[in-house]
Design a protein around this motif. Structure first.
Motif, PDB file in Angstrom:
ATOM      1  N   GLN A  68      57.606  28.490 -49.340  1.00 43.86           N
ATOM      2  CA  GLN A  68      57.791  29.911 -49.614  1.00 43.86           C
ATOM      3  C   GLN A  68      56.530  30.521 -50.216  1.00 43.86           C
ATOM      4  O   GLN A  68      56.153  31.645 -49.876  1.00 43.86           O
ATOM      5  CB  GLN A  68      58.989  30.126 -50.545  1.00 43.86           C
ATOM      6  CG  GLN A  68      60.325  29.734 -49.948  1.00 43.86           C
ATOM      7  CD  GLN A  68      60.721  28.304 -50.279  1.00 43.86           C
ATOM      8  OE1 GLN A  68      59.872  27.400 -50.260  1.00 43.86           O
ATOM      9  NE2 GLN A  68      61.986  28.081 -50.590  1.00 43.86           N
ATOM     10  N   ALA A  69      55.874  29.798 -51.117  1.00 46.13           N
ATOM     11  CA  ALA A  69      54.644  30.317 -51.713  1.00 46.13           C
ATOM     12  C   ALA A  69      53.540  30.427 -50.671  1.00 46.13           C
ATOM     13  O   ALA A  69      52.727  31.361 -50.704  1.00 46.13           O
ATOM     14  CB  ALA A  69      54.208  29.416 -52.873  1.00 46.13           C
ATOM     15  N   TRP A  70      53.498  29.467 -49.753  1.00 46.07           N
ATOM     16  CA  TRP A  70      52.493  29.486 -48.692  1.00 46.07           C
ATOM     17  C   TRP A  70      52.657  30.731 -47.817  1.00 46.07           C
ATOM     18  O   TRP A  70      51.686  31.463 -47.567  1.00 46.07           O
ATOM     19  CB  TRP A  70      52.612  28.218 -47.860  1.00 46.07           C
ATOM     20  CG  TRP A  70      51.662  28.115 -46.702  1.00 46.07           C
ATOM     21  CD1 TRP A  70      51.891  28.476 -45.408  1.00 46.07           C
ATOM     22  CD2 TRP A  70      50.315  27.613 -46.740  1.00 46.07           C
ATOM     23  NE1 TRP A  70      50.793  28.237 -44.628  1.00 46.07           N
ATOM     24  CE2 TRP A  70      49.805  27.705 -45.425  1.00 46.07           C
ATOM     25  CE3 TRP A  70      49.511  27.097 -47.755  1.00 46.07           C
ATOM     26  CZ2 TRP A  70      48.511  27.296 -45.095  1.00 46.07           C
ATOM     27  CZ3 TRP A  70      48.222  26.694 -47.422  1.00 46.07           C
ATOM     28  CH2 TRP A  70      47.735  26.798 -46.111  1.00 46.07           C
ATOM     29  N   THR A  71      53.864  30.987 -47.346  1.00 49.05           N
ATOM     30  CA  THR A  71      54.077  32.139 -46.463  1.00 49.05           C
ATOM     31  C   THR A  71      53.981  33.452 -47.238  1.00 49.05           C
ATOM     32  O   THR A  71      53.501  34.456 -46.702  1.00 49.05           O
ATOM     33  CB  THR A  71      55.427  32.039 -45.745  1.00 49.05           C
ATOM     34  OG1 THR A  71      56.481  31.897 -46.707  1.00 49.05           O
ATOM     35  CG2 THR A  71      55.450  30.836 -44.805  1.00 49.05           C
ATOM     36  N   ALA A  72      54.421  33.465 -48.509  1.00 50.67           N
ATOM     37  CA  ALA A  72      54.335  34.687 -49.303  1.00 50.67           C
ATOM     38  C   ALA A  72      52.883  35.110 -49.517  1.00 50.67           C
ATOM     39  O   ALA A  72      52.593  36.311 -49.682  1.00 50.67           O
ATOM     40  CB  ALA A  72      55.015  34.486 -50.656  1.00 50.67           C
TER      41      ALA A  72
END
Length: 291
Positions: free
Chosen positions: A130-134
């Motif tokens: 999630q942090a990667w895509t965010a």
């Protein structure tokens, strides 16, 4: 001569670091997504993963056969885990970054296994997929072509483990703290979706791994918040011995990871966890919110 790989101190790396280093052949990114029921991590990986990542499965790669040891996810044998690492292109100098979509709850198992077998390069991506895509980074559906590495000569014992007999003794030791990383409803015995009976080990304190995170599936809480949490649980300086368990020895590694970020690297994993304890009718079980 190549510049040395600059690695942050501690077991976590953040998205900016990984984005800057994911293309380095000394870094191996591992998708550890896995689910108790329904979804398959391999299917989610196929739909999209961090570019260059390989997928390792809890059941097939990060555990031994269920019938070969205590609980649902016994530790793999050294030779078997060495083959897994070789297939993933992981050598003795590799920096291995595991991630998932559960705040590191599954990737922590890979980090812990690397410690247990004496490989110093394990890290977990803080905030996971999630942090990667965010942060605006893309996903890939391409399976990377990674040359296998020579199999490592692994030795167990780089991180401490206990069995149910030791836990039964320690739960009665006032200098020991036992932490249960499962959700509170399982600790209290309100529900038990998979193991032989509900409840918790008498004397164990409820320490759900999800409460290490700022939000479900998110990044770790600030260090001061984690320190406050584990101090209230009695698991920092005042405890001589700390043992963590969960359902089967997977998400307990998240509490071990949190404590390692605080400098407490001597915390012990109960390998078989509740799946081992609950199936032995000679061992007691407690219900409710109290230890």
């Amino acid at each position: 001569m190549r510049e040395p790989l600059s690695v942050p101190a501690g077991p976590l790396v953040d998205v900016p670091w990984l984005a800057a280093h994911a293309g380095d052949d000394r870094v191996r990114v591992v998708d550890c997504r896995w689910y108790l029921g329904g979804r398959r991590g391999a299917d989610e990986y196929a739909r999209g993963h961090i570019p260059g990542a390989v997928h390792l499965d809890v059941d097939a790669d990060l555990s031994g056969p269920a019938q070969a040891g205590p609980g649902r996810h016994p530790l793999p044998e050294p030779a078997a885990f060495a083959r897994v690492l070789a297939r993933a292109g992981i050598g003795p100098e590799s920096l291995v970054v595991g991630y998932d979509d559960a705040g590191g709850a599954i990737a922590a198992r890979l980090w812990w296994l690397l410690r247990y077998f004496g490989h110093p390069g394990g890290r977990v991506l803080d905030g996971g997929l999630q942090a990667w895509t965010a942060a605006g980074h893309p996903l890939s559906t391409e399976v990377p072509a990674i040359a296998p590495a020579p199999a490592l000569d692994l030795s167990p014992g780089g991180a401490p483990v206990v069995d149910k007999a030791a836990v039964d003794r320690l739960r009665q030791d006032p200098s020991a703290v036992i932490l249960d990383a499962r959700a509170r409803e399982r600790y209290e015995g309100q529900s038990e979706p998979i193991d032989a009976r509900p409840g918790h080990i008498p004397g164990a304190r409820s320490a759900p791994f999800a409460e290490n995170l700022r939000a479900p599936g998110g990044a770790f809480r600030e260090r001061a918040d984690l320190e406050r949490r584990y101090r209230e649980l009695g698991a920092l300086d005042e405890a001589r011995t700390v043992v963590c368990y969960c359902g089967s020895g997977v998400t307990a590694c998240h509490d071990l990871l949190a404590l390692a970020t605080l400098g407490r690297a001597d915390v012990i994993l109960y390998e078989g966890s509740w799946s081992d304890w609950a199936r032995d009718p000679a061992l007691p079980a407690a219900k409710g919110p109290d230890p």
